[in-house]
Design an enzyme around this catalytic site. Structure first.
Site, PDB file in Angstrom:
ATOM      1  N   TYR A  50     122.373   4.731  51.882  1.00 47.49           N
ATOM      2  CA  TYR A  50     122.318   5.958  51.085  1.00 47.49           C
ATOM      3  C   TYR A  50     123.700   6.626  51.067  1.00 47.49           C
ATOM      4  O   TYR A  50     124.197   7.019  50.002  1.00 47.49           O
ATOM      5  CB  TYR A  50     121.266   6.890  51.691  1.00 47.49           C
ATOM      6  CG  TYR A  50     121.127   8.220  50.993  1.00 47.49           C
ATOM      7  CD1 TYR A  50     120.401   8.345  49.811  1.00 47.49           C
ATOM      8  CD2 TYR A  50     121.719   9.362  51.530  1.00 47.49           C
ATOM      9  CE1 TYR A  50     120.266   9.570  49.178  1.00 47.49           C
ATOM     10  CE2 TYR A  50     121.585  10.594  50.908  1.00 47.49           C
ATOM     11  CZ  TYR A  50     120.859  10.695  49.728  1.00 47.49           C
ATOM     12  OH  TYR A  50     120.731  11.916  49.107  1.00 47.49           O
ATOM     13  N   SER A  64     125.880  13.983  48.070  1.00 46.35           N
ATOM     14  CA  SER A  64     125.131  14.382  49.267  1.00 46.35           C
ATOM     15  C   SER A  64     126.125  14.673  50.385  1.00 46.35           C
ATOM     16  O   SER A  64     127.221  14.098  50.427  1.00 46.35           O
ATOM     17  CB  SER A  64     124.201  13.254  49.721  1.00 46.35           C
ATOM     18  OG  SER A  64     123.727  13.502  51.037  1.00 46.35           O
TER      19      SER A  64
HETATM   20  N1  LIG Z   1     116.787  16.989  49.274  1.00 45.67           N
HETATM   21  C1  LIG Z   1     117.881  16.821  49.959  1.00 45.67           C
HETATM   22  O1  LIG Z   1     117.978  17.201  51.134  1.00 45.67           O
HETATM   23  C2  LIG Z   1     119.085  16.177  49.325  1.00 45.67           C
HETATM   24  C3  LIG Z   1     120.272  16.201  50.034  1.00 45.67           C
HETATM   25  C4  LIG Z   1     121.400  15.629  49.480  1.00 45.67           C
HETATM   26  C5  LIG Z   1     121.337  15.059  48.225  1.00 45.67           C
HETATM   27  N2  LIG Z   1     120.153  15.045  47.551  1.00 45.67           N
HETATM   28  C6  LIG Z   1     120.155  14.409  46.225  1.00 45.67           C
HETATM   29  O2  LIG Z   1     119.616  15.304  45.282  1.00 45.67           O
HETATM   30  C7  LIG Z   1     119.023  14.566  44.208  1.00 45.67           C
HETATM   31  C8  LIG Z   1     117.610  15.095  43.979  1.00 45.67           C
HETATM   32  O3  LIG Z   1     116.838  14.834  45.143  1.00 45.67           O
HETATM   33  P1  LIG Z   1     115.531  15.661  45.546  1.00 45.67           P
HETATM   34  O4  LIG Z   1     115.734  16.123  46.933  1.00 45.67           O
HETATM   35  O5  LIG Z   1     115.193  16.629  44.480  1.00 45.67           O
HETATM   36  O6  LIG Z   1     114.485  14.443  45.628  1.00 45.67           O
HETATM   37  P2  LIG Z   1     113.071  14.188  44.933  1.00 45.67           P
HETATM   38  O7  LIG Z   1     112.233  15.407  44.989  1.00 45.67           O
HETATM   39  O8  LIG Z   1     112.579  12.942  45.563  1.00 45.67           O
HETATM   40  O9  LIG Z   1     113.473  13.922  43.407  1.00 45.67           O
HETATM   41  C9  LIG Z   1     114.142  12.765  43.013  1.00 45.67           C
HETATM   42  C10 LIG Z   1     114.194  12.721  41.506  1.00 45.67           C
HETATM   43  O10 LIG Z   1     114.855  11.520  41.096  1.00 45.67           O
HETATM   44  C11 LIG Z   1     114.071  10.913  40.091  1.00 45.67           C
HETATM   45  N3  LIG Z   1     114.251   9.456  40.084  1.00 45.67           N
HETATM   46  C12 LIG Z   1     114.128   8.590  41.118  1.00 45.67           C
HETATM   47  N4  LIG Z   1     114.335   7.338  40.699  1.00 45.67           N
HETATM   48  C13 LIG Z   1     114.587   7.408  39.365  1.00 45.67           C
HETATM   49  C14 LIG Z   1     114.867   6.450  38.355  1.00 45.67           C
HETATM   50  N5  LIG Z   1     114.938   5.135  38.613  1.00 45.67           N
HETATM   51  N6  LIG Z   1     115.063   6.891  37.080  1.00 45.67           N
HETATM   52  C15 LIG Z   1     114.990   8.216  36.806  1.00 45.67           C
HETATM   53  N7  LIG Z   1     114.754   9.150  37.706  1.00 45.67           N
HETATM   54  C16 LIG Z   1     114.537   8.763  38.981  1.00 45.67           C
HETATM   55  C17 LIG Z   1     112.638  11.296  40.439  1.00 45.67           C
HETATM   56  O11 LIG Z   1     111.839  11.260  39.290  1.00 45.67           O
HETATM   57  P3  LIG Z   1     110.709  10.139  39.006  1.00 45.67           P
HETATM   58  O12 LIG Z   1     110.136   9.711  40.326  1.00 45.67           O
HETATM   59  O13 LIG Z   1     109.758  10.862  38.110  1.00 45.67           O
HETATM   60  O14 LIG Z   1     111.450   9.047  38.309  1.00 45.67           O
HETATM   61  C18 LIG Z   1     112.821  12.736  40.890  1.00 45.67           C
HETATM   62  O15 LIG Z   1     112.812  13.620  39.790  1.00 45.67           O
HETATM   63  C19 LIG Z   1     119.084  13.100  44.625  1.00 45.67           C
HETATM   64  O16 LIG Z   1     120.194  12.477  44.026  1.00 45.67           O
HETATM   65  C20 LIG Z   1     119.282  13.169  46.118  1.00 45.67           C
HETATM   66  O17 LIG Z   1     119.911  12.012  46.628  1.00 45.67           O
HETATM   67  C21 LIG Z   1     119.012  15.591  48.065  1.00 45.67           C
END
Ligand SMILES: NC(=O)c1ccc[n+]([C@@H]2O[C@H](COP(=O)([O-])OP(=O)(O)OC[C@H]3O[C@@H](n4cnc5c(N)ncnc54)[C@H](OP(=O)(O)O)[C@@H]3O)[C@@H](O)[C@H]2O)c1
Length: 253
Positions: free
Chosen positions: A158, A145
């Site tokens: 985080y 991130s």
């Molecule tokens: N969106 C942003 O602005 C942003 C910025 C920087 C980094 N990121 C990173 O990008 C990645 C994806 O985030 P996103 O924005 O797509 O968020 P999201 O829509 O909330 O998706 C998160 C994903 O992680 C999975 N997950 C959560 N806990 C889990 C567990 N214990 N075991 C397996 N899977 C799990 C969820 O699936 P289930 O709930 O079905 O398990 C979901 O598919 C994350 O690592 C996040 O930190 C996001």
């Protein structure tokens, strides 16, 4: 040159493929030719991703998995190898965020973020290690991130997990450099997903958050696709240990 970006006949495991950036990356890898093993906890959402992968003409395997549990991630790798026949690419994307001032951060939320965001990456790499080292090839893409590089109130815990992902990526890349396994990370800036929909629904908070971003906009999930395909493909064979910031200039400002 564009041929080196093709992934025909390759197999990728994507964690957190049930929605958001994980689903977008799974679809991009499928479009480039890969078959997919889709992991996460929500089976119906994984099945929806699988339908979308299949509509692109690729095979999709749904493997409900909690990335916090090494045995479950080992079972995921074993299923990918058994049912899809090989494993070339591992995208450790699952992540959670709890935003709160440190003085109010529930210790169990610190543990949940550490277990999912950092131990989840360890578990993915640990589970795939025997296979990648025996095959003498592989691609690991960890999702960090922009918070690994910039500070923001409410994000101490985080940010620490994501800083850990960057350091882990660098060290593992060095360890596996002569084993022909490339290990890189993508550090997204703000992308509008379920993770932060709440914050961006608040107009004044949205404006405050975008003030840190030179482009003054959030990323579109599809914008992560070309980068993950590059890092998963032979086009990036000379790149390892890097964290690429995809953030509208956030980390540069
Ligand atoms: N969106 C942003 O602005 C942003 C910025 C920087 C980094 N990121 C990173 O990008 C990645 C994806 O985030 P996103 O924005 O797509 O968020 P999201 O829509 O909330 O998706 C998160 C994903 O992680 C999975 N997950 C959560 N806990 C889990 C567990 N214990 N075991 C397996 N899977 C799990 C969820 O699936 P289930 O709930 O079905 O398990 C979901 O598919 C994350 O690592 C996040 O930190 C996001």
């Amino acid at each position: 040159m564009l041929e080196t970006l093709r992934l025909d006949g390759r197999v990728a495991v994507v964690t957190g493929a049930s929605r958001g950036l994980g689903r977008a990356m799974a679809l991009a890898l499928a479009e480039a030719g890969a078959d997919l093993a889709l992991a996460g906890r929500s089976k119906p959402d994984l099945e929806e991703t699988a339908h979308q992968v299949e509509r692109l003409g690729r095979r999709a395997l749904v493997v409900p998995t909690d990335v916090r549990v090494l045995a479950e991630v080992e079972a995921l790798v074993a299923r990918a190898l058994a049912d899809l026949g090989r494993l070339d690419i591992l995208v450790n994307n699952s992540g959670v965020a709890h935003v709160a001032p440190l003085a109010e951060m529930p210790p169990q939320e610190w543990e949940r973020m550490l277990d999912t965001n950092l131990t989840g990456v360890f578990n993915g790499c640990r589970a795939a290690a025997p296979h990648f080292l025996a095959a003498k090839r592989g691609k690991v893409i960890n999702i960090a991130s922009v918070m690994a590089a910039v500070g923001l109130s409410g994000y101490t815990s985080y940010a620490a997990t994501k800083g850990g992902v960057v350091a882990f990526t660098r060290a593992l890349a060095v360890e596996w450099a002569r084993r022909n396994v490339q290990v890189n990370a993508i550090a997204p800036g703000w992308f509008l997903t379920e993770m932060n929909a709440h914050a961006f629904a608040d107009e004044s908070l949205r404006e405050r958050l975008l003030r840190d971003v030179p482009m003054r906009r959030t990323g579109q999930a599809e914008e992560i696709g070309p980068l993950v395909v590059y890092l998963a493909s032979p086009a990036s064979d000379f790149m390892t240990g890097q964290t690429i910031y995809l953030d509208g200039g956030h980390s540069a400002a």
